[in-house]
Design a protein around this motif. Structure first.
Motif, mmCIF file in Angstrom:
data_model
loop_
_atom_site.group_PDB
_atom_site.id
_atom_site.type_symbol
_atom_site.label_atom_id
_atom_site.label_comp_id
_atom_site.label_asym_id
_atom_site.label_seq_id
_atom_site.Cartn_x
_atom_site.Cartn_y
_atom_site.Cartn_z
ATOM 1 N N PRO A 98 9.292 8.987 -6.326
ATOM 2 C CA PRO A 98 9.575 9.810 -7.501
ATOM 3 C C PRO A 98 9.090 11.253 -7.388
ATOM 4 O O PRO A 98 9.671 12.148 -7.991
ATOM 5 N N GLU A 99 8.042 11.503 -6.590
ATOM 6 C CA GLU A 99 7.538 12.869 -6.443
ATOM 7 C C GLU A 99 8.170 13.612 -5.268
ATOM 8 O O GLU A 99 7.783 14.743 -4.971
ATOM 9 N N LYS A 100 9.100 12.969 -4.582
ATOM 10 C CA LYS A 100 9.840 13.592 -3.465
ATOM 11 C C LYS A 100 8.897 14.116 -2.376
ATOM 12 O O LYS A 100 9.044 15.231 -1.883
ATOM 13 N N LEU A 101 7.935 13.268 -1.969
ATOM 14 C CA LEU A 101 6.990 13.649 -0.926
ATOM 15 C C LEU A 101 7.534 13.405 0.476
ATOM 16 O O LEU A 101 7.156 14.089 1.424
ATOM 17 N N LEU A 102 8.393 12.409 0.615
ATOM 18 C CA LEU A 102 8.868 12.012 1.937
ATOM 19 C C LEU A 102 9.821 13.038 2.534
ATOM 20 O O LEU A 102 10.676 13.588 1.839
ATOM 21 N N ARG A 103 9.661 13.261 3.832
ATOM 22 C CA ARG A 103 10.488 14.195 4.597
ATOM 23 C C ARG A 103 11.169 13.433 5.720
ATOM 24 O O ARG A 103 10.728 12.373 6.113
ATOM 25 N N LYS A 108 15.581 5.372 9.705
ATOM 26 C CA LYS A 108 14.617 4.482 9.064
ATOM 27 C C LYS A 108 13.371 5.193 8.560
ATOM 28 O O LYS A 108 12.975 5.035 7.419
ATOM 29 N N ALA A 109 12.715 5.932 9.421
ATOM 30 C CA ALA A 109 11.390 6.478 9.116
ATOM 31 C C ALA A 109 11.455 7.735 8.260
ATOM 32 O O ALA A 109 12.397 8.510 8.335
ATOM 33 N N ARG A 110 10.409 7.906 7.477
ATOM 34 C CA ARG A 110 10.178 9.130 6.719
ATOM 35 C C ARG A 110 8.696 9.457 6.870
ATOM 36 O O ARG A 110 7.894 8.592 7.200
ATOM 37 N N TYR A 111 8.315 10.694 6.587
ATOM 38 C CA TYR A 111 6.920 11.090 6.757
ATOM 39 C C TYR A 111 6.488 12.031 5.648
ATOM 40 O O TYR A 111 7.307 12.603 4.924
ATOM 41 N N ILE A 112 5.163 12.151 5.547
ATOM 42 C CA ILE A 112 4.581 13.186 4.702
ATOM 43 C C ILE A 112 3.700 14.047 5.606
ATOM 44 O O ILE A 112 3.075 13.540 6.543
ATOM 45 N N ARG A 122 -3.737 11.316 -3.363
ATOM 46 C CA ARG A 122 -2.722 11.391 -4.419
ATOM 47 C C ARG A 122 -2.219 10.005 -4.799
ATOM 48 O O ARG A 122 -1.908 9.192 -3.928
ATOM 49 N N PRO A 123 -2.108 9.703 -6.077
ATOM 50 C CA PRO A 123 -1.569 8.409 -6.507
ATOM 51 C C PRO A 123 -0.172 8.141 -5.947
ATOM 52 O O PRO A 123 0.165 6.990 -5.630
ATOM 53 N N ALA A 124 0.628 9.178 -5.784
ATOM 54 C CA ALA A 124 1.978 8.986 -5.241
ATOM 55 C C ALA A 124 1.936 8.473 -3.807
ATOM 56 O O ALA A 124 2.781 7.678 -3.396
ATOM 57 N N VAL A 125 0.941 8.897 -3.025
ATOM 58 C CA VAL A 125 0.803 8.416 -1.649
ATOM 59 C C VAL A 125 0.385 6.942 -1.669
ATOM 60 O O VAL A 125 0.895 6.139 -0.879
ATOM 61 N N ALA A 126 -0.494 6.571 -2.575
ATOM 62 C CA ALA A 126 -0.880 5.162 -2.725
ATOM 63 C C ALA A 126 0.348 4.325 -3.087
ATOM 64 O O ALA A 126 0.521 3.213 -2.586
ATOM 65 N N GLY A 127 1.218 4.864 -3.922
ATOM 66 C CA GLY A 127 2.451 4.161 -4.285
ATOM 67 C C GLY A 127 3.379 3.983 -3.092
ATOM 68 O O GLY A 127 3.988 2.917 -2.921
ATOM 69 N N LEU A 128 3.488 5.019 -2.259
ATOM 70 C CA LEU A 128 4.304 4.910 -1.049
ATOM 71 C C LEU A 128 3.722 3.853 -0.108
ATOM 72 O O LEU A 128 4.460 3.068 0.495
#
Length: 163
Positions: A98-103, A108-112, A122-128
């Motif tokens: 939801p926070e559009k962190l992934l690049r 298949k793979a995505r990263y931050i 960050r809570p969003a990273v914990a969610g990922l």
């Protein structure tokens, strides 16, 4: 598919693998080395039984955090290079973000990009992280300490891996 089993790594083997990983990390700036260490500690805290499979490429190092010695089963990876430190979610395509962190735009793979320890807090990273673990097809062992495993290419002379 393998089954997750606890593994015991002899102390001398672990020290040698850790020394090789330190050698790879030392090729980059001290701040990148510290950041890579912070990401390793963050993952080790959450995945104490994971195999940390280490790869060296011409311009970077990668550690795959896997339930087995097979890095391709890894759920996460750390990539350190002159571009910085990235935390990969190996099945990140389609992961709720939801926070559009992934690049990234691979199949298949995505990263931050990890810019500091605060990125990992960050809570969003914990969610990922939780979402990626829910997608893992191979379970991690419930007990034990995961080993640090050097990819076979690290012992060969000449070119190592593909960049």
């Amino acid at each position: 598919m393998s089954t997750a089993q606890p593994t015991t790594q002899p102390a001398a083997e672990r020290r040698a693998a850790e020394a090789e990983l330190r050698r790879l990390v030392a090729k980059f700036t001290p701040s990148e080395a510290r950041l890579a260490g912070a990401v390793r500690r963050w993952l080790r805290k959450r995945l104490p039984t994971a195999f940390e499979v280490v790869y060296e490429y011409r311009d970077c190092f990668v550690t795959s955090w896997s339930p087995s010695e097979r890095g391709y089963e890894g759920v996460f990876a750390i990539r350190g290079s002159e571009e910085g430190v990235r935390l990969y979610f190996n099945a990140g395509k389609g992961l709720p973000d939801p926070e559009k962190l992934l690049r990234g735009s691979g199949g298949k793979a995505r990263y931050i990009d990890v810019e500091g320890a605060s990125t990992l807090a960050r809570p969003a990273v914990a969610g990922l992280f939780k979402g990626a673990m829910a997608r893992s097809r191979v379970p991690f062992a419930r007990t034990g300490r995961g080993p640090v495993v050097l990819s076979p290419a690290l012992g060969k002379k000449g070119k190592r891996g593909r960049a």
